[in-house]
Design a protein around this motif. Structure first.
Motif: not given
Length: 363
Positions: A159-162, A166-169, A184-186, A190-194
């Motif tokens: 799950l990208l947002g974690g 549990v750490k995010q994707g 990157a905005k999306i 979503m809460g991902a690490s980018v």
């Protein structure tokens, strides 16, 4: 001028070259528009919508194609080659650098082919007709990537947002242009690490003002790309070299080092792609597994959201369509951006970048 709007034939391509509102604008200027029956259904526009806007509905593609100006969304496919003719103006996305067969046919038939993706505003290097679809493709790249990371879709089950505890994707984006920025905005939303990787330091500086510390901004070199690819869950190819094939940034050897079940989405696939192991797919069968990595390579990604995409595209193309309808090829003499969009004319390959790709086709 007579303007034809044929129905798109690419797999699950539901966009249409002109919306009813664009038809109305051209009709008010005295032009005749011929729309193939059901051409707009997939985008939410009925034949009656076009009739109300002033178009004439024609029952077959021949009657839409047999016009002075043909406005489409995607490049002609092989079954459509027979409709192309000398003296005709074709205005659509072409991406010729990745399609030698189409390039040869456009030269042979004598059509004047103007590509949306190479219309370029002088001085700013902006691509006004590519930008709206780049925005949509960039946003969809993360949306689709998140979906195919699901275990049932062949992904690693991330799950990208974690969640708390549990750490995010991790999302890695190759290229910080319009596609990369929108992706990157999306992903941030979503809460991902980018991370965005780009070779243009000035662009990276701009992205810092946009994202601050929410996005890692990395200079593009082979070492940094390799380090990022090894650890990422979703790798997005967002590289653009106008008119040319995208450079290969990720080799098969590097794909082999990626996490099993990670996902690659290459938005640059319509220009050849920047991932060695990725080839074009379709909306019907969008992914395949290679080197234990899920590959997504649909070249007409915005076709998944045709109601939005058709209107966004028309907002940008309409002023150019009006100029072509009013003045024909003379419009290029008065509009340098439109002139840069010309790829093929009078049996010759004319766009400099495409000529570099196919030097043997230059007469």
């Amino acid at each position: 001028m007579e303007i034809g709007v044929p129905k798109e034939t690419k797999d699950q391509e539901f966009r249409v070259g002109m919306s009813p509102s664009s038809v109305r604008a051209l009709k008010e200027k005295g032009h005749a528009i011929f729309v193939e029956s059901s051409a707009g259904i997939g985008a939410g526009f009925t034949d009656n919508d076009y009739v109300d806007a002033g178009a004439k509905i024609v029952p077959n593609p021949e009657q839409a194609w047999n016009r002075e100006l043909v406005v489409k969304v995607k490049e002609p496919l092989v079954p459509e080659y027979r409709f192309l003719q000398k003296g005709q103006i074709l205005f659509t996305y072409l991406h010729l650098a990745a399609d030698r067969k189409l390039t040869e046919h456009l030269i042979d038939c004598g059509v004047s082919a103007i590509a949306y993706e190479t219309v370029e505003q002088s001085g700013s290097n902006k691509l006004p007709l590519l930008a709206p679809m780049s925005v949509i493709a960039g946003r969809l790249s993360v949306q689709f990537g998140a979906r195919f990371l699901e275990k049932q879709q062949g992904g690693r089950g991330v799950l990208l947002g974690g969640v708390p505890g549990v750490k995010q994707g991790k999302v890695t984006i190759l290229g910080g242009g319009v596609v990369g920025t929108e992706a990157a905005k999306i992903a941030v939303g979503m809460g991902a690490s980018v991370e965005i990787i780009d070779i243009n330091v000035e662009r990276l500086s701009y992205l810092e003002t946009l994202f601050g510390s929410r996005v890692g901004l990395i200079y593009s070199n082979s070492s940094n790309i390799e380090a990022a690819a090894r650890e990422t869950d979703l790798l997005i190819g967002a590289v653009l070299v106008p008119g040319k094939r995208a450079p290969i940034l990720v080799s098969r050897e590097l794909v082999q080092k990626m996490r099993p079940g990670s996902v690659i989405v290459d938005v640059a696939v319509d220009q050849g792609g920047c991932i060695e192991t990725l080839h074009p797919t379709s909306h019907t069968k969008p992914t395949y597994l290679e080197e234990e990595v899920v590959h997504y390579g649909v070249p007409n990604m915005p076709g998944a959201v045709p109601w939005t995409a058709t209107q966004a595209l028309n907002n940008s193309t309409l002023p150019y369509i009006i100029q072509l309808a009013n003045s024909g090829m003379e419009a290029l003499d008065n509009n340098s951006a439109l002139a840069k969009g010309l790829n093929v004319s009078n049996f010759r390959l004319v766009h400099p970048a495409v000529r570099e790709v196919f030097p043997d086709l230059v007469s």
